[in-house]
Design a protein around this motif. Structure first.
Motif, short mmCIF file in Angstrom:
data_model
loop_
_atom_site.label_atom_id
_atom_site.label_comp_id
_atom_site.label_asym_id
_atom_site.label_seq_id
_atom_site.Cartn_x
_atom_site.Cartn_y
_atom_site.Cartn_z
N UNK A 198 -5.08 17.13 -16.38
CA UNK A 198 -5.60 16.87 -15.03
C UNK A 198 -4.48 16.38 -14.21
N UNK A 199 -3.93 16.96 -13.08
CA UNK A 199 -3.00 16.49 -12.27
C UNK A 199 -3.58 15.92 -10.84
N UNK A 200 -3.79 14.92 -10.46
CA UNK A 200 -4.44 14.47 -9.26
C UNK A 200 -3.06 14.49 -8.29
N UNK A 201 -3.11 15.27 -7.37
CA UNK A 201 -1.97 15.50 -6.48
C UNK A 201 -1.90 14.46 -5.38
N UNK A 202 -0.66 14.28 -4.62
CA UNK A 202 -0.66 13.03 -3.71
C UNK A 202 -0.47 14.16 -2.27
N UNK A 203 0.81 14.08 -1.88
CA UNK A 203 1.30 14.77 -0.70
C UNK A 203 1.48 16.14 -0.68
N UNK A 228 -5.49 21.22 -14.54
CA UNK A 228 -6.50 21.18 -13.39
C UNK A 228 -5.83 20.55 -12.36
N UNK A 229 -5.68 21.07 -11.28
CA UNK A 229 -4.92 20.46 -10.11
C UNK A 229 -6.24 19.90 -9.20
N UNK A 230 -6.13 18.58 -9.02
CA UNK A 230 -6.91 18.02 -8.21
C UNK A 230 -6.37 17.73 -6.84
N UNK A 231 -6.98 18.50 -5.61
CA UNK A 231 -6.54 18.42 -4.27
C UNK A 231 -7.68 17.78 -3.36
N UNK A 232 -7.41 17.48 -2.24
CA UNK A 232 -8.36 16.91 -1.34
C UNK A 232 -9.47 17.98 -0.71
N UNK A 233 -10.52 17.75 -0.59
CA UNK A 233 -11.35 18.76 0.00
C UNK A 233 -11.29 18.92 1.49
N UNK A 234 -10.52 17.96 2.25
CA UNK A 234 -10.52 17.96 3.47
C UNK A 234 -8.96 17.14 3.87
N UNK A 235 -8.35 17.39 4.94
CA UNK A 235 -7.26 16.62 5.53
C UNK A 235 -7.53 15.12 5.42
N UNK A 301 -12.33 13.93 -16.30
CA UNK A 301 -10.95 13.24 -16.82
C UNK A 301 -11.31 12.74 -18.40
N UNK A 302 -12.30 12.52 -18.74
CA UNK A 302 -12.76 12.18 -19.99
C UNK A 302 -12.29 13.34 -21.04
N UNK A 303 -12.66 14.63 -20.61
CA UNK A 303 -12.46 15.75 -21.25
C UNK A 303 -10.88 16.02 -21.09
N UNK A 304 -10.17 15.73 -20.43
CA UNK A 304 -8.81 16.04 -20.30
C UNK A 304 -7.96 15.59 -21.48
N UNK A 305 -6.99 15.95 -21.83
CA UNK A 305 -5.98 15.40 -23.02
C UNK A 305 -5.31 14.28 -22.36
N UNK A 306 -4.85 14.49 -21.02
CA UNK A 306 -4.20 13.41 -20.29
C UNK A 306 -4.50 13.73 -18.73
N UNK A 307 -4.66 12.76 -17.79
CA UNK A 307 -4.72 12.59 -16.47
C UNK A 307 -3.45 12.20 -15.74
N UNK A 308 -2.65 12.86 -15.08
CA UNK A 308 -1.77 12.39 -14.34
C UNK A 308 -2.06 12.17 -12.77
N UNK A 340 -6.59 9.20 -21.79
CA UNK A 340 -5.28 8.98 -21.55
C UNK A 340 -4.91 9.24 -19.99
N UNK A 341 -3.93 8.05 -19.59
CA UNK A 341 -3.69 8.22 -18.00
C UNK A 341 -2.23 8.03 -17.75
N UNK A 342 -1.65 8.61 -16.83
CA UNK A 342 -0.39 8.40 -16.40
C UNK A 342 -0.39 8.25 -15.07
N UNK A 343 1.06 7.56 -14.45
CA UNK A 343 0.93 7.39 -13.11
C UNK A 343 2.55 7.67 -12.71
N UNK A 344 2.87 8.50 -11.70
CA UNK A 344 4.23 8.70 -11.03
C UNK A 344 4.14 8.03 -9.59
N UNK A 345 4.74 7.31 -9.11
CA UNK A 345 4.72 6.70 -7.82
C UNK A 345 5.65 6.17 -7.30
N UNK A 346 5.98 6.25 -6.12
CA UNK A 346 7.02 5.68 -5.36
C UNK A 346 6.32 4.45 -4.75
#
Length: 384
Positions: A198-203, A228-235, A301-308, A340-346
């Motif tokens: 699962x990749x929870x997108x940002x911008x 699985x790419x998680x996007x926002x449902x609205x702006x 998220x629990x079913x995913x092997x990793x969430x980013x 399992x969870x990971x974060x990429x963040x500026x």
């Protein structure tokens, strides 16, 4: 339970105060300049401007489809209070919901569904820097596999400074590693060994494209069987990615030629065959941390092997938008997360965890507290 105080905006010298007092009013003016809204919408935006600068939080209109949801998220408790007194994360999120209301995004009428941030997102895709970043992929394709993986990881990490990531392995090129306040890259890669990601997108725009290139790499090299790419449902938050932004980004890739176009075509195939799935969830625009996520999202998220989780806002929601001591272990702050969870963040806001004490001390000595919000530092963190 968390023992660090929730971040609020009441201190006039604080970064959160500057966001509410300066950044949000400036955004309203920018939206007014970008669209030829009629008098009713302009009056609504002017009223929101007055509210955020001089007034208090006002409730949504009774006919709003999501009024019950926002009441459950805390609106009943916060309505009538100053924007600066409630949790910073909550106030920011509610501002964007009120802005969409002001421009008629949810209402019946000609402005329904029109993204007020779309001109800013599209403009990013058409600048020369975007061309250079995509052209760099041709050179990157000739590099060893590990170099490509590192470059794509740092491209996703740095977002609209992705050119730095793509050039990371070039001889004599700049090194993003010097600006990482925490680097758990080895642990990060160990989490990606197939299965579902699962990749929870940002911008959107130039920040979404590197995320898509990383997804392409994960699928192409068997580091993920399905994403699985998680996007926002609205702006949301000016530039957060929606499904429309995903389509724009894939179109930009496929039209670029070379290695970028190859990635774009593979992503289109992945979308059609289901190896890249798209999800939206109302909680993605909630003013709450992921510790309060609903059961259905937690189950996914629990079913995913990793969430980013990508980006600054998702990081704040992941660890909690609190005044944590920076040396608080990342594993402690994310212990609740159901997998399992990971974060990429500026770093673009105050909250941060998982730093070595020596790292924190050297940053404070060199920069005071500005390192937290300047966007010149980043982190890679992971919890198996």
């Amino acid at each position: 339970m968390p023992d660090a105080p929730v971040i609020v905006s009441s201190d006039p010298e604080s970064f959160p105060h500057s966001v509410l007092a300066e950044r949000h009013p400036a955004l309203i003016r920018k939206v007014l300049d970008a669209f030829p809204y009629g008098p009713d919408r302009r009056r609504a935006l002017d009223a929101l401007l007055t509210s955020v600068t001089e007034g208090v939080l006002e409730p949504l209109g009774p006919d709003a489809a999501d009024v019950a949801q926002w009441d459950a998220w805390g609106l009943r408790a916060y309505a009538g209070r100053s924007w600066f007194e409630v949790p910073f994360l909550w106030a920011e999120s509610y501002f964007y919901r009120r802005l969409l209301e002001a421009v008629g995004y949810f209402a019946q009428g000609p402005w329904r569904g029109v993204d007020p941030f779309r001109p800013f997102k599209l403009a990013e895709l058409d600048i020369p820097e975007a061309d250079a970043e995509l052209a760099a992929l041709d050179q990157l394709a000739a590099r060893p596999a590990q170099d490509r993986a590192t470059a794509l990881l740092h491209g996703s990490l740095w977002g609209n400074r992705a050119d730095l990531g793509f050039q990371l392995s070039a001889a004599g090129g700049p090194s993003a590693e010097r600006q990482l306040v925490a680097d758990e890259s080895e642990l990060f890669w160990a989490l990606f060994s197939g299965g579902t990601v699962c990749l929870v997108a940002d911008n959107a725009g130039r920040e979404l494209i590197p995320d898509l290139l990383l997804i392409d790499h994960l699928l192409l090299h068997g580091r993920a069987d399905r994403v699985v790419l998680h996007l926002k449902p609205y702006p949301y938050y000016v530039s957060d990615a929606t499904t429309a932004d995903l389509l724009d980004a894939v179109h930009r890739l496929t039209g670029a030629g070379g290695a970028a176009a190859e990635s774009g075509r593979r992503l289109r195939v992945a979308l059609t065959d289901g190896s890249l799935a798209v999800r939206t969830h109302s909680f993605s625009c909630a003013p709450l941390p992921y510790a309060d996520m609903p059961d259905d999202l937690a189950h996914e998220f629990a079913q995913a092997d990793v969430t980013l989780l990508k980006g600054d806002l998702n990081y704040r929601r992941l660890v909690g938008d609190r005044d944590w001591p920076p040396t608080t272990p990342f594993a402690r702050a994310t212990a609740y997360f159901p997998g399992p969870v990971a974060a990429l963040r500026t770093l673009k806001s105050d909250v941060v965890v998982g730093l070595a004490r020596r790292t924190e001390s050297s940053l404070v000595a060199a920069e005071g507290q500005s390192w937290r919000t300047s966007g010149t530092h980043a982190l890679i963190q992971a919890r198996p």
